[in-house]
Motif scaffolding. Structure first.
Motif, PDB file in Angstrom:
ATOM      1  N   MET A  98       0.833  -1.206   0.000  1.00  0.00           N
ATOM      2  CA  MET A  98       0.000   0.000   0.000  1.00  0.00           C
ATOM      3  C   MET A  98       0.870   1.260   0.000  1.00  0.00           C
ATOM      4  O   MET A  98       1.895   1.315   0.644  1.00  0.00           O
ATOM      5  CB  MET A  98      -0.903  -0.030   1.235  1.00  0.00           C
ATOM      6  CG  MET A  98      -1.982   0.998   1.231  1.00  0.00           C
ATOM      7  SD  MET A  98      -3.089   0.677   2.645  1.00  0.00           S
ATOM      8  CE  MET A  98      -3.287   2.304   3.295  1.00  0.00           C
ATOM      9  N   ASP A  99       0.404   2.237  -0.706  1.00  0.00           N
ATOM     10  CA  ASP A  99       1.063   3.537  -0.796  1.00  0.00           C
ATOM     11  C   ASP A  99       1.246   4.135   0.605  1.00  0.00           C
ATOM     12  O   ASP A  99       0.282   4.330   1.331  1.00  0.00           O
ATOM     13  CB  ASP A  99       0.144   4.447  -1.646  1.00  0.00           C
ATOM     14  CG  ASP A  99       0.829   5.736  -2.017  1.00  0.00           C
ATOM     15  OD1 ASP A  99       1.698   6.189  -1.239  1.00  0.00           O
ATOM     16  OD2 ASP A  99       0.488   6.274  -3.070  1.00  0.00           O
ATOM     17  N   PRO A 100       2.517   4.384   1.019  1.00  0.00           N
ATOM     18  CA  PRO A 100       2.731   4.894   2.392  1.00  0.00           C
ATOM     19  C   PRO A 100       2.018   6.222   2.648  1.00  0.00           C
ATOM     20  O   PRO A 100       1.534   6.458   3.755  1.00  0.00           O
ATOM     21  CB  PRO A 100       4.259   5.049   2.481  1.00  0.00           C
ATOM     22  CG  PRO A 100       4.758   5.005   1.080  1.00  0.00           C
ATOM     23  CD  PRO A 100       3.784   4.202   0.290  1.00  0.00           C
ATOM     24  N   GLN A 101       1.936   7.078   1.610  1.00  0.00           N
ATOM     25  CA  GLN A 101       1.263   8.371   1.811  1.00  0.00           C
ATOM     26  C   GLN A 101      -0.222   8.167   2.086  1.00  0.00           C
ATOM     27  O   GLN A 101      -0.836   8.867   2.883  1.00  0.00           O
ATOM     28  CB  GLN A 101       1.435   9.232   0.567  1.00  0.00           C
ATOM     29  CG  GLN A 101       2.831   9.812   0.442  1.00  0.00           C
ATOM     30  CD  GLN A 101       2.925  10.798  -0.701  1.00  0.00           C
ATOM     31  OE1 GLN A 101       2.234  10.647  -1.706  1.00  0.00           O
ATOM     32  NE2 GLN A 101       3.768  11.796  -0.558  1.00  0.00           N
ATOM     33  N   LEU A 102      -0.804   7.162   1.391  1.00  0.00           N
ATOM     34  CA  LEU A 102      -2.220   6.879   1.576  1.00  0.00           C
ATOM     35  C   LEU A 102      -2.467   6.402   2.997  1.00  0.00           C
ATOM     36  O   LEU A 102      -3.472   6.747   3.629  1.00  0.00           O
ATOM     37  CB  LEU A 102      -2.657   5.821   0.555  1.00  0.00           C
ATOM     38  CG  LEU A 102      -4.161   5.727   0.259  1.00  0.00           C
ATOM     39  CD1 LEU A 102      -4.716   7.055  -0.171  1.00  0.00           C
ATOM     40  CD2 LEU A 102      -4.420   4.681  -0.803  1.00  0.00           C
TER      41      LEU A 102
ATOM     42  N   VAL B 153       2.388   7.284 -11.258  1.00  0.00           N
ATOM     43  CA  VAL B 153       1.705   6.066 -11.701  1.00  0.00           C
ATOM     44  C   VAL B 153       1.112   5.328 -10.504  1.00  0.00           C
ATOM     45  O   VAL B 153       1.743   5.228  -9.451  1.00  0.00           O
ATOM     46  CB  VAL B 153       2.699   5.156 -12.465  1.00  0.00           C
ATOM     47  CG1 VAL B 153       1.997   3.890 -12.943  1.00  0.00           C
ATOM     48  CG2 VAL B 153       3.289   5.921 -13.642  1.00  0.00           C
ATOM     49  N   ASP B 154      -0.086   4.822 -10.659  1.00  0.00           N
ATOM     50  CA  ASP B 154      -0.765   4.036  -9.613  1.00  0.00           C
ATOM     51  C   ASP B 154      -0.957   4.804  -8.310  1.00  0.00           C
ATOM     52  O   ASP B 154      -1.004   4.218  -7.238  1.00  0.00           O
ATOM     53  CB  ASP B 154       0.011   2.738  -9.307  1.00  0.00           C
ATOM     54  CG  ASP B 154      -0.148   1.730 -10.423  1.00  0.00           C
ATOM     55  OD1 ASP B 154      -1.162   1.820 -11.149  1.00  0.00           O
ATOM     56  OD2 ASP B 154       0.744   0.893 -10.595  1.00  0.00           O
ATOM     57  N   GLN B 155      -1.011   6.103  -8.391  1.00  0.00           N
ATOM     58  CA  GLN B 155      -1.205   6.875  -7.162  1.00  0.00           C
ATOM     59  C   GLN B 155      -2.462   7.726  -7.235  1.00  0.00           C
ATOM     60  O   GLN B 155      -2.734   8.509  -6.319  1.00  0.00           O
ATOM     61  CB  GLN B 155       0.010   7.786  -6.915  1.00  0.00           C
ATOM     62  CG  GLN B 155       1.320   7.041  -6.821  1.00  0.00           C
ATOM     63  CD  GLN B 155       2.447   7.975  -6.430  1.00  0.00           C
ATOM     64  OE1 GLN B 155       2.351   8.713  -5.451  1.00  0.00           O
ATOM     65  NE2 GLN B 155       3.525   7.961  -7.188  1.00  0.00           N
ATOM     66  N   ASN B 156      -3.223   7.568  -8.318  1.00  0.00           N
ATOM     67  CA  ASN B 156      -4.347   8.474  -8.562  1.00  0.00           C
ATOM     68  C   ASN B 156      -5.391   8.494  -7.447  1.00  0.00           C
ATOM     69  O   ASN B 156      -6.123   9.473  -7.310  1.00  0.00           O
ATOM     70  CB  ASN B 156      -5.040   8.116  -9.880  1.00  0.00           C
ATOM     71  CG  ASN B 156      -4.191   8.490 -11.068  1.00  0.00           C
ATOM     72  OD1 ASN B 156      -2.989   8.671 -10.916  1.00  0.00           O
ATOM     73  ND2 ASN B 156      -4.799   8.606 -12.224  1.00  0.00           N
TER      74      ASN B 156
ATOM     75  N   MET C 204      -2.017  19.687   1.897  1.00  0.00           N
ATOM     76  CA  MET C 204      -1.992  18.301   1.436  1.00  0.00           C
ATOM     77  C   MET C 204      -1.195  18.127   0.141  1.00  0.00           C
ATOM     78  O   MET C 204      -1.251  17.065  -0.480  1.00  0.00           O
ATOM     79  CB  MET C 204      -3.433  17.793   1.225  1.00  0.00           C
ATOM     80  CG  MET C 204      -4.165  17.437   2.514  1.00  0.00           C
ATOM     81  SD  MET C 204      -5.949  17.311   2.266  1.00  0.00           S
ATOM     82  CE  MET C 204      -6.024  16.113   0.971  1.00  0.00           C
ATOM     83  N   TYR C 205      -0.467  19.181  -0.291  1.00  0.00           N
ATOM     84  CA  TYR C 205       0.110  19.129  -1.642  1.00  0.00           C
ATOM     85  C   TYR C 205       1.071  17.972  -1.852  1.00  0.00           C
ATOM     86  O   TYR C 205       1.239  17.487  -2.967  1.00  0.00           O
ATOM     87  CB  TYR C 205       0.772  20.472  -1.984  1.00  0.00           C
ATOM     88  CG  TYR C 205       2.170  20.641  -1.472  1.00  0.00           C
ATOM     89  CD1 TYR C 205       3.265  20.335  -2.297  1.00  0.00           C
ATOM     90  CD2 TYR C 205       2.420  21.119  -0.195  1.00  0.00           C
ATOM     91  CE1 TYR C 205       4.567  20.496  -1.836  1.00  0.00           C
ATOM     92  CE2 TYR C 205       3.703  21.278   0.273  1.00  0.00           C
ATOM     93  CZ  TYR C 205       4.786  20.962  -0.547  1.00  0.00           C
ATOM     94  OH  TYR C 205       6.057  21.113  -0.098  1.00  0.00           O
ATOM     95  N   ARG C 206       1.694  17.482  -0.750  1.00  0.00           N
ATOM     96  CA  ARG C 206       2.665  16.398  -0.919  1.00  0.00           C
ATOM     97  C   ARG C 206       2.060  15.117  -1.484  1.00  0.00           C
ATOM     98  O   ARG C 206       2.752  14.329  -2.117  1.00  0.00           O
ATOM     99  CB  ARG C 206       3.326  16.076   0.427  1.00  0.00           C
ATOM    100  CG  ARG C 206       4.435  17.029   0.771  1.00  0.00           C
ATOM    101  CD  ARG C 206       4.934  16.766   2.180  1.00  0.00           C
ATOM    102  NE  ARG C 206       5.755  17.863   2.649  1.00  0.00           N
ATOM    103  CZ  ARG C 206       7.014  18.064   2.260  1.00  0.00           C
ATOM    104  NH1 ARG C 206       7.575  17.245   1.416  1.00  0.00           N
ATOM    105  NH2 ARG C 206       7.696  19.095   2.728  1.00  0.00           N
ATOM    106  N   ILE C 207       0.799  14.888  -1.219  1.00  0.00           N
ATOM    107  CA  ILE C 207       0.202  13.649  -1.727  1.00  0.00           C
ATOM    108  C   ILE C 207      -0.269  13.807  -3.169  1.00  0.00           C
ATOM    109  O   ILE C 207      -0.717  12.853  -3.794  1.00  0.00           O
ATOM    110  CB  ILE C 207      -0.988  13.184  -0.861  1.00  0.00           C
ATOM    111  CG1 ILE C 207      -2.150  14.184  -0.961  1.00  0.00           C
ATOM    112  CG2 ILE C 207      -0.575  12.980   0.577  1.00  0.00           C
ATOM    113  CD1 ILE C 207      -3.474  13.591  -0.573  1.00  0.00           C
TER     114      ILE C 207
END
Lengths: 309, 203
Positions: free
Chosen positions: A1-5, A175-178, A235-238
């Motif tokens: 899983m995406d760490p930011q998510l 990619v894959d972070q949408n 939240m711009y980092r994500i």
């Protein structure tokens, strides 16, 4: 899983937990039951359910997210159509709207066929509705009835479908972070609603649109939109945006969301109802909850697509 | 399982908002006759589906034999899922007379969902109540006669349509109709109709 998510979800549910504790303390402190506090707690509880559903769908992947949005469109359309009280002549065209056009629209989004998903309802749907209504042979109020069915499709299905369409954008270096852009949109828009409510309740004095929505004030509008834009900027980092781009996007999302609420208020006023339904306790119906997404999602989607993909 | 899916599907189609306006819940020791305005084939099953489980399990909708017996799936639903009491609409004889059938069900301790208008109306107005309800009341004064008002169902599945369209429907349950001894048939039917009409909610 995406760490930011992961971090995003942790923060989200932490905030919900804090809100629940505050609601609980307020209720304990006030011995006699207070309508405002009860409404607040009902809202917080509904937020838990909505956040759980949404997070779960996003975590399970784009297909589940699409399924969730299809269901949301279906429920929104059901509320909208109930309100416009269709006549006998609309029955068949409405069947098409619910069971053919809505699933096809989300299917087109899901296979990533951008061109077709963007013209399917505005062109094919909006051509077919008047034809089907004409074939039904009922001429009473024909134009008004047909226009209402078309508009119901645009608002409840077409505009809403732009939100999950964000998942299928191809953004270089992202990619894959949408899923996180969809979260960004939904969080900013909902924070804007909540913060407008909070600012309006605490400082609100001057009504901004007394004819449409007496509860909305200039203080709530300015305070809510600016503070929610700051949340979005933070939240711009994500996102694939820089901090100022995230801030500008947030501002735009908040303003369009505000107009969405205003337009939906006008519809409710027109029909003499307070809420579109009672689907979500403390929040009214599905349309009451997503009115601001309906108007902000298309603009946000097209700007992101134009500048970033 | 099919029962759950069926009720879930009905929920999705109708959004069924239920209001109990009566002073108390239906008496579990009595049998109930829910009587409502009739505008759609879904009326009976929708009332059935929103009842609390303990009441639902002993309640049987009264439905038209020619509609619910026609196809395999409908037949399955009407017999296995909601145990409809299928009544003859066209060829009534002494043996299969609806009132006789309904009385047998009440005698057996089950409740009924009943439409005193007989056939489906257009939905805008409630038609004149036929004598069936009066027959039931005279034979079964011990049952609770609960009026129900259904709104919007005629739009979900209007007369003559096969495919449904989803809309939010409301069901309003009222207080049991008090029975007055020696009341004339037409007075009673008039009063029963009024009881349903007063449940119509103002928007």
């Amino acid at each position: 899983m995406d760490p930011q998510l992961k971090i995003l979800l942790a923060v989200l549910f932490l905030l919900l937990g804090i809100a629940s504790v505050i609601g609980w303390v307020l209720e304990k402190r006030n011995q006699q039951s207070n309508a405002v506090i009860r409404n607040l707690n009902a809202r917080i509880k509904a937020w838990w359910v909505m956040c759980l559903f949404f997070s779960l769908a996003v975590l399970l992947g784009p297909k589940m997210t699409l399924a969730l949005f299809t269901l949301m469109s279906f429920l929104a359309l059901r509320e909208f159509v109930t309100l416009i009280a269709p006549g006998r002549g609309d029955h068949r065209s409405l069947f098409w709207a619910f069971f053919v056009i809505t699933p096809i629209q989300y299917y087109l989004i899901g296979i990533g066929w951008y061109g077709m998903s963007m013209i399917f309802i505005p062109v094919y749907g909006c051509l077919w509705m008047p034809i089907r209504n004409a074939l039904a042979g009922d001429t009473e109020n024909y134009m008004a009835r047909t226009a209402l069915v078309q508009w119901a499709l645009m608002v409840c299905v077409y505009f809403v479908s732009h939100a999950p369409a964000l998942l299928f954008l191809k953004i270089p270096g992202y990619v894959d972070q949408n899923a996180k852009i969809l979260f960004f949109l939904v969080i900013v828009v909902q924070m804007s609603d909540v913060l407008q409510y909070v600012w309006g309740k605490t400082l609100g004095k001057h009504p901004i649109a007394p004819a449409l929505s007496p509860g909305k004030t200039i203080e709530g509008f300015v305070g809510g939109i600016l503070s929610a834009s700051l949340v979005g900027m933070a939240m711009y980092r994500i996102t694939p945006f820089s901090w100022w781009q995230a801030g500008l996007f947030s501002l735009l999302i908040c303003i369009m969301g505000f107009f969405g609420g205003l337009v939906m208020s006008a519809i409710k006023r027109d029909r003499g109802v307070k809420d579109f339904g009672s689907f979500i306790e403390g929040h009214g119906g599905m349309l009451d909850r997503i009115d601001s997404i309906i108007f902000s999602a298309p603009l946000f989607f097209h700007l992101v697509r134009f500048y970033f993909s | 399982m099919i029962d759950l899916l069926f009720r879930g599907g009905l929920r999705l189609l109708t959004g069924a908002q239920t209001f109990w306006t009566g002073a108390s819940a239906p008496d579990p020791d009595k049998v109930q006759v829910y009587f409502a305005n009739h505008s759609s084939h879904l009326d009976a099953v929708l009332i059935w589906s929103v009842l609390p489980p303990d009441l639902r399990s002993k309640t049987r909708p009264v439905a038209a034999r020619d509609y619910w017996k026609k196809y395999g799936f409908r037949r399955y639903l009407s017999q296995k899922v909601f145990r409809a009491v299928l009544i003859e609409r066209t060829h009534c004889t002494k043996e299969n007379h609806p009132v006789k059938q309904l009385c047998e069900v009440l005698e057996g301790g089950d409740s009924l969902i009943f439409f005193p208008e007989g056939s489906r109306g257009k939905g805008e107005e409630i038609g004149v109540f036929k004598s069936g309800l009066h027959h039931l009341v005279t034979r079964f004064p011990d049952a609770e006669y609960i009026p129900v008002y259904l709104e919007n169902l005629n739009r979900v599945l209007p007369k003559g349509e096969v495919l449904p369209v989803p809309l939010i429907c409301t069901l309003t349950f009222g207080d049991p109709l008090p029975l007055i001894p020696n009341e004339g048939r037409s007075e009673f039917l008039q009063r029963a109709r009024e009881a349903v009409l007063t449940l119509k909610r103002e928007l």
